[in-house]
Scaffold this motif. Structure first.
Motif, PDB file in Angstrom:
ATOM      1  N   TRP A  15       0.832  -1.203   0.000  1.00 15.62           N
ATOM      2  CA  TRP A  15       0.000   0.000   0.000  1.00 15.62           C
ATOM      3  C   TRP A  15       0.865   1.251   0.000  1.00 15.62           C
ATOM      4  CZ3 TRP A  15      -0.048   3.469   4.172  1.00 15.62           C
ATOM      5  CH2 TRP A  15      -0.943   4.528   4.033  1.00 15.62           C
ATOM      6  N   ASP A  16       1.914   1.239   0.821  1.00 12.53           N
ATOM      7  CA  ASP A  16       2.777   2.408   0.909  1.00 12.53           C
ATOM      8  C   ASP A  16       3.491   2.662  -0.408  1.00 12.53           C
ATOM      9  OD1 ASP A  16       4.118   4.555   2.248  1.00 12.53           O
ATOM     10  OD2 ASP A  16       5.885   3.270   2.350  1.00 12.53           O
ATOM     11  N   ARG A  17       3.965   1.627  -1.051  1.00 13.71           N
ATOM     12  CA  ARG A  17       4.670   1.801  -2.332  1.00 13.71           C
ATOM     13  C   ARG A  17       3.727   2.326  -3.417  1.00 13.71           C
ATOM     14  NH1 ARG A  17      10.372   0.694  -2.155  1.00 13.71           N
ATOM     15  NH2 ARG A  17      10.570  -0.205  -0.100  1.00 13.71           N
ATOM     16  N   LEU A  18       2.504   1.826  -3.446  1.00 12.40           N
ATOM     17  CA  LEU A  18       1.568   2.221  -4.500  1.00 12.40           C
ATOM     18  C   LEU A  18       0.911   3.573  -4.225  1.00 12.40           C
ATOM     19  CD1 LEU A  18      -0.144  -1.202  -5.239  1.00 12.40           C
ATOM     20  CD2 LEU A  18       1.624  -0.055  -6.563  1.00 12.40           C
ATOM     21  N   ALA A  19       0.483   3.799  -2.988  1.00 14.59           N
ATOM     22  CA  ALA A  19      -0.302   5.000  -2.691  1.00 14.59           C
ATOM     23  C   ALA A  19       0.550   6.183  -2.245  1.00 14.59           C
ATOM     24  CB  ALA A  19      -1.334   4.686  -1.608  1.00 14.59           C
ATOM     25  N   ASN A  20       1.696   5.924  -1.635  1.00 17.83           N
ATOM     26  CA  ASN A  20       2.458   7.015  -1.025  1.00 17.83           C
ATOM     27  C   ASN A  20       3.884   7.113  -1.525  1.00 17.83           C
ATOM     28  OD1 ASN A  20       0.312   7.678   0.748  1.00 17.83           O
ATOM     29  ND2 ASN A  20       0.867   5.936   2.006  1.00 17.83           N
ATOM     30  N   ASP A  21       4.216   6.427  -2.576  1.00 17.39           N
ATOM     31  CA  ASP A  21       5.569   6.437  -3.137  1.00 17.39           C
ATOM     32  C   ASP A  21       6.623   6.027  -2.114  1.00 17.39           C
ATOM     33  OD1 ASP A  21       4.661   7.293  -5.634  1.00 17.39           O
ATOM     34  OD2 ASP A  21       4.735   9.400  -5.011  1.00 17.39           O
ATOM     35  N   ARG A  23       6.786   6.593   1.213  1.00 18.59           N
ATOM     36  CA  ARG A  23       7.162   7.572   2.246  1.00 18.59           C
ATOM     37  C   ARG A  23       7.244   6.947   3.636  1.00 18.59           C
ATOM     38  NH1 ARG A  23       3.328  11.331  -0.591  1.00 18.59           N
ATOM     39  NH2 ARG A  23       4.665  12.541  -1.942  1.00 18.59           N
ATOM     40  N   TYR A  24       6.274   6.104   3.982  1.00 17.51           N
ATOM     41  CA  TYR A  24       6.279   5.523   5.324  1.00 17.51           C
ATOM     42  C   TYR A  24       7.407   4.507   5.492  1.00 17.51           C
ATOM     43  CZ  TYR A  24       1.766   7.736   6.095  1.00 17.51           C
ATOM     44  OH  TYR A  24       0.772   8.649   6.234  1.00 17.51           O
TER      45      TYR A  24
END
Length: 55
Positions: A15-21, A23-24
């Motif tokens: 999810w982080d890679r797809l939605a937030n590039d 960042r988390y």
């Protein structure tokens, strides 16, 4: 129960890679690097999620 925790961790990273590039996960990796810098052995090589994905 262990599989549920693993599935949640994998879902978070995806999810982080797809939605937030990423960042988390970048913040988590940075905190790991800062924590290893505080160890007596120095900064070392550290662990990143990219290293874990290559295995």
């Amino acid at each position: 129960m262990v599989l549920v925790v693993i599935a949640l961790a994998v879902a978070f990273v995806i999810w982080d890679r797809l939605a937030n590039d990423g960042r988390y996960t970048a913040a988590v990796e940075r905190s790991f690097r800062e924590a290893t810098a505080d160890l007596p052995s120095g900064y070392g090589t550290g662990i990143t999620f990219d290293d874990l994905a290559k295995r």
